[in-house]
Design a protein around this motif. Sequence first.
Motif, mmCIF file in Angstrom:
data_model
loop_
_atom_site.group_PDB
_atom_site.id
_atom_site.type_symbol
_atom_site.label_atom_id
_atom_site.label_comp_id
_atom_site.label_asym_id
_atom_site.label_seq_id
_atom_site.Cartn_x
_atom_site.Cartn_y
_atom_site.Cartn_z
ATOM 1 N N HIS A 191 56.355 53.786 58.872
ATOM 2 C CA HIS A 191 55.371 53.958 57.826
ATOM 3 C C HIS A 191 55.305 55.330 57.073
ATOM 4 C CE1 HIS A 191 52.516 56.245 60.281
ATOM 5 N NE2 HIS A 191 52.658 55.371 61.146
ATOM 6 N N ASP A 192 55.958 56.468 57.784
ATOM 7 C CA ASP A 192 56.135 57.670 57.449
ATOM 8 C C ASP A 192 57.254 58.025 56.089
ATOM 9 O OD1 ASP A 192 54.078 58.696 58.675
ATOM 10 O OD2 ASP A 192 55.473 59.618 60.145
ATOM 11 N N SER A 193 57.956 56.650 56.227
ATOM 12 C CA SER A 193 58.967 56.761 55.096
ATOM 13 C C SER A 193 58.906 55.946 53.889
ATOM 14 C CB SER A 193 60.617 56.217 55.795
ATOM 15 O OG SER A 193 60.244 54.994 56.202
ATOM 16 N N TYR A 194 57.290 55.597 53.727
ATOM 17 C CA TYR A 194 56.962 54.839 52.755
ATOM 18 C C TYR A 194 55.832 55.634 51.936
ATOM 19 C CZ TYR A 194 58.571 50.601 54.564
ATOM 20 O OH TYR A 194 59.709 49.662 54.938
ATOM 21 N N ASN A 195 55.953 55.212 50.593
ATOM 22 C CA ASN A 195 55.175 56.016 49.683
ATOM 23 C C ASN A 195 54.879 54.942 48.617
ATOM 24 O OD1 ASN A 195 54.828 59.073 49.875
ATOM 25 N ND2 ASN A 195 56.828 58.654 50.222
ATOM 26 N N LEU A 196 53.372 55.289 47.878
ATOM 27 C CA LEU A 196 52.985 54.223 46.804
ATOM 28 C C LEU A 196 52.872 55.188 45.679
ATOM 29 C CD1 LEU A 196 49.899 52.287 48.851
ATOM 30 C CD2 LEU A 196 51.953 51.340 47.819
ATOM 31 N N GLU A 197 53.194 54.654 44.319
ATOM 32 C CA GLU A 197 53.097 55.147 43.104
ATOM 33 C C GLU A 197 52.277 54.184 42.490
ATOM 34 O OE1 GLU A 197 55.705 57.210 39.768
ATOM 35 O OE2 GLU A 197 56.465 55.266 40.754
ATOM 36 N N PHE A 198 51.194 54.651 41.719
ATOM 37 C CA PHE A 198 50.331 53.700 40.824
ATOM 38 C C PHE A 198 50.729 54.368 39.363
ATOM 39 C CE2 PHE A 198 48.334 54.101 44.891
ATOM 40 C CZ PHE A 198 48.228 52.769 45.121
ATOM 41 N N GLY A 251 54.252 62.302 51.589
ATOM 42 C CA GLY A 251 54.870 63.308 50.679
ATOM 43 C C GLY A 251 53.851 63.539 49.517
ATOM 44 N N ALA A 252 52.794 62.871 49.116
ATOM 45 C CA ALA A 252 51.998 62.944 47.860
ATOM 46 C C ALA A 252 51.147 64.364 48.099
ATOM 47 C CB ALA A 252 51.104 61.792 47.948
ATOM 48 N N PRO A 253 50.794 64.640 46.939
ATOM 49 C CA PRO A 253 49.715 65.699 46.700
ATOM 50 C C PRO A 253 48.536 65.750 47.534
ATOM 51 C CG PRO A 253 50.596 65.061 44.466
ATOM 52 C CD PRO A 253 51.054 64.170 45.496
#
Length: 154
Positions: free
Chosen positions: A91-98, A120-122
Amino acid sequence: MSTSNKFLESDLGELFVLLQYQSMAKRMKVLIRKANNLPKSDKLIGVPGHSVVINLYKDGEIVSSRETQVQGGLHPVWNQPFLFTIPNEHHDSYNLEFIIKRNRRYTKDNIIGHVLVGPGAPKSGGDQWQEAMKPRGLECALWHNITPIFTYRN
């Protein structure tokens, strides 16, 4: 595409997102609730429709993409849930972008901006991800400021 230059100096509004990681099912529930104070377009007459594109990234590559229905106004309410598969061990290698966009024809100011949520998001995006990934499995809802996109690949 990118956020129109005329929006770079202005407030792009906020997006309210709810996350819940369901570890037994290895999936993330994402609920796009609503947005507030989206900027007006000086090129469109009437009330613009807005939608949100949700991209799930793994190691920088899009592995899944979904989109909300179009809702009108500068304060749209979607209340639309989505499920994304995210294995526990990675799960640490995933990110969501909206990505928040206008849905009236193709205009130069179609893309308003985006919100990033993940390791890695703000600040607010990283905090919400960490809270959602805790083993309790509770829902975690948060307002995020929409920020400009300087380059967007469709």
